[in-house]
Design a protein around this motif. Structure first.
Motif, PDB file in Angstrom:
ATOM      1  N   MET A  64       2.857 -19.514 -26.226  1.00 52.35           N
ATOM      2  CA  MET A  64       3.692 -18.135 -26.162  1.00 52.35           C
ATOM      3  C   MET A  64       3.631 -17.637 -25.199  1.00 52.35           C
ATOM      4  SD  MET A  64       5.536 -16.428 -27.711  1.00 52.35           S
ATOM      5  CE  MET A  64       6.220 -15.466 -26.558  1.00 52.35           C
ATOM      6  N   ASP A  65       2.621 -17.364 -24.550  1.00 50.88           N
ATOM      7  CA  ASP A  65       2.152 -17.071 -23.438  1.00 50.88           C
ATOM      8  C   ASP A  65       2.676 -17.912 -22.253  1.00 50.88           C
ATOM      9  OD1 ASP A  65       1.031 -14.939 -21.051  1.00 50.88           O
ATOM     10  OD2 ASP A  65      -0.185 -16.575 -20.948  1.00 50.88           O
ATOM     11  N   LEU A  66       2.619 -18.697 -22.345  1.00 50.94           N
ATOM     12  CA  LEU A  66       3.290 -20.106 -21.361  1.00 50.94           C
ATOM     13  C   LEU A  66       4.906 -19.743 -21.347  1.00 50.94           C
ATOM     14  CD1 LEU A  66       0.515 -23.374 -21.818  1.00 50.94           C
ATOM     15  CD2 LEU A  66       0.961 -21.361 -20.172  1.00 50.94           C
ATOM     16  N   PHE A  67       5.307 -20.189 -22.795  1.00 53.12           N
ATOM     17  CA  PHE A  67       6.655 -19.620 -22.798  1.00 53.12           C
ATOM     18  C   PHE A  67       6.983 -18.230 -21.939  1.00 53.12           C
ATOM     19  CE2 PHE A  67      10.784 -17.986 -24.220  1.00 53.12           C
ATOM     20  CZ  PHE A  67      11.586 -19.235 -24.476  1.00 53.12           C
ATOM     21  N   SER A  68       6.911 -17.527 -22.154  1.00 50.20           N
ATOM     22  CA  SER A  68       6.970 -16.147 -21.216  1.00 50.20           C
ATOM     23  C   SER A  68       6.919 -16.444 -19.986  1.00 50.20           C
ATOM     24  CB  SER A  68       6.198 -14.921 -21.868  1.00 50.20           C
ATOM     25  OG  SER A  68       5.995 -15.022 -23.209  1.00 50.20           O
ATOM     26  N   ALA A 123      16.722 -13.842 -25.155  1.00 46.82           N
ATOM     27  CA  ALA A 123      16.012 -15.218 -25.259  1.00 46.82           C
ATOM     28  C   ALA A 123      14.945 -14.545 -25.353  1.00 46.82           C
ATOM     29  CB  ALA A 123      16.424 -16.561 -24.757  1.00 46.82           C
ATOM     30  N   GLY A 124      13.990 -13.919 -24.484  1.00 49.47           N
ATOM     31  CA  GLY A 124      12.723 -13.997 -23.254  1.00 49.47           C
ATOM     32  C   GLY A 124      12.271 -12.513 -24.804  1.00 49.47           C
ATOM     33  N   ARG A 125      12.840 -12.104 -24.981  1.00 49.80           N
ATOM     34  CA  ARG A 125      12.693 -10.859 -26.212  1.00 49.80           C
ATOM     35  C   ARG A 125      12.573 -11.089 -27.793  1.00 49.80           C
ATOM     36  NH1 ARG A 125      16.486  -8.156 -23.440  1.00 49.80           N
ATOM     37  NH2 ARG A 125      18.062  -7.859 -24.571  1.00 49.80           N
ATOM     38  N   TYR A 162       8.345 -25.014 -31.420  1.00 52.53           N
ATOM     39  CA  TYR A 162       9.397 -24.576 -30.634  1.00 52.53           C
ATOM     40  C   TYR A 162       9.319 -24.423 -29.328  1.00 52.53           C
ATOM     41  CZ  TYR A 162      13.729 -24.554 -29.696  1.00 52.53           C
ATOM     42  OH  TYR A 162      15.331 -24.056 -28.579  1.00 52.53           O
ATOM     43  N   LEU A 163       8.808 -22.987 -29.308  1.00 54.94           N
ATOM     44  CA  LEU A 163       8.678 -22.025 -27.698  1.00 54.94           C
ATOM     45  C   LEU A 163       7.656 -23.088 -26.860  1.00 54.94           C
ATOM     46  CD1 LEU A 163       8.270 -18.548 -29.026  1.00 54.94           C
ATOM     47  CD2 LEU A 163      10.411 -20.087 -28.187  1.00 54.94           C
ATOM     48  N   SER A 164       6.855 -23.762 -27.518  1.00 57.49           N
ATOM     49  CA  SER A 164       5.832 -24.130 -26.087  1.00 57.49           C
ATOM     50  C   SER A 164       6.314 -25.550 -25.912  1.00 57.49           C
ATOM     51  CB  SER A 164       4.217 -24.654 -27.757  1.00 57.49           C
ATOM     52  OG  SER A 164       3.501 -23.698 -27.634  1.00 57.49           O
TER      53      SER A 164
END
Length: 217
Positions: free
Chosen positions: A1-5, A108-110, A133-135
């Motif tokens: 999640m952190d890497l997605f952001s 999308a980020g939120r 999915y986000l990863s």
């Protein structure tokens, strides 16, 4: 999640830094200008929003690595690939495209920040946890960040940690590690066919060079 952001924030910042003729420069995606790539990113952001509100009851059938499939290199004949430049040109003023990208991209980020990582979601006939999915999208954002800045020498690279994560994912897809002599950026560019290896790099790749490129879809 952190890497997605981190990867998404960095990519959005790179788009935010575009000015003047930058929009008309070639991107790292063959046949697409920078403006075309940004238009594609709008669609990607929409896909994130849609997927995160498409829950599934079934057991997961894919994870962050198996989400990606190896496909043939693009030929330019795909209808969606041909549609993107027309959509991008329809914006006319790049500021309108930038606004749309920032608007949808922020949402999308939120949505990603608010998502329950254990929630099962459905996309492309697959079921994944939202976290997986986000990863998977860390690969998408990182590669397209490299595409965006391919002909913008003053633009910043993706964050080191997302480059490293994308490389790790590509190595899992390839089933073998890339040589330690290759930087994460070079491993991604060469591994996905975004540039050809030098003779020295090809020698370091050994048998793996015969399997290149790994085109993801």
């Amino acid at each position: 999640m952190d890497l997605f952001s981190r990867s998404w924030t960095a990519l959005r910042a790179a788009v935010g830094g575009l000015s003047g003729d930058d929009w008309e420069r070639p991107s790292g995606c063959a046949g697409w200008l920078v403006r075309d790539l940004v238009c594609h990113l709008v669609i990607d952001a929409q896909d994130v929003l849609i997927t995160l509100v498409t829950p599934a009851d079934a057991e997961p059938t894919a994870d962050a690595v198996t989400y990606w499939k190896l496909v043939d290199p693009p030929t330019g004949d795909d209808p969606l690939d041909a549609l993107i430049p027309r959509l991008a040109a329809a914006y006319g003023d790049p500021s309108l495209l930038r606004f749309h990208f920032d608007d949808v991209g922020s949402a999308a980020g939120r949505a990603a920040e608010l998502a329950d990582r254990d929630l099962r979601v459905s996309t492309q006939d697959m079921v994944l946890t939202a976290g997986d999915y986000l990863s998977a999208y860390v690969m998408e954002w990182t590669l397209h960040h490299l595409d965006l800045i391919a002909h913008l020498p003053s633009a910043a690279d993706p964050p080191p940690e997302t480059l490293a994560a994308a490389r790790e994912g590509l190595e899992k897809i390839a089933g073998a590690p890339f040589p330690a002599s290759l930087s994460d950026k070079d491993a991604l560019l060469i591994g996905t066919g975004r540039r050809s290896p030098t003779e020295a790099e090809r020698a370091a790749l050994g048998e793996l060079s015969a399997e290149l490129p790994f085109v993801l879809g």
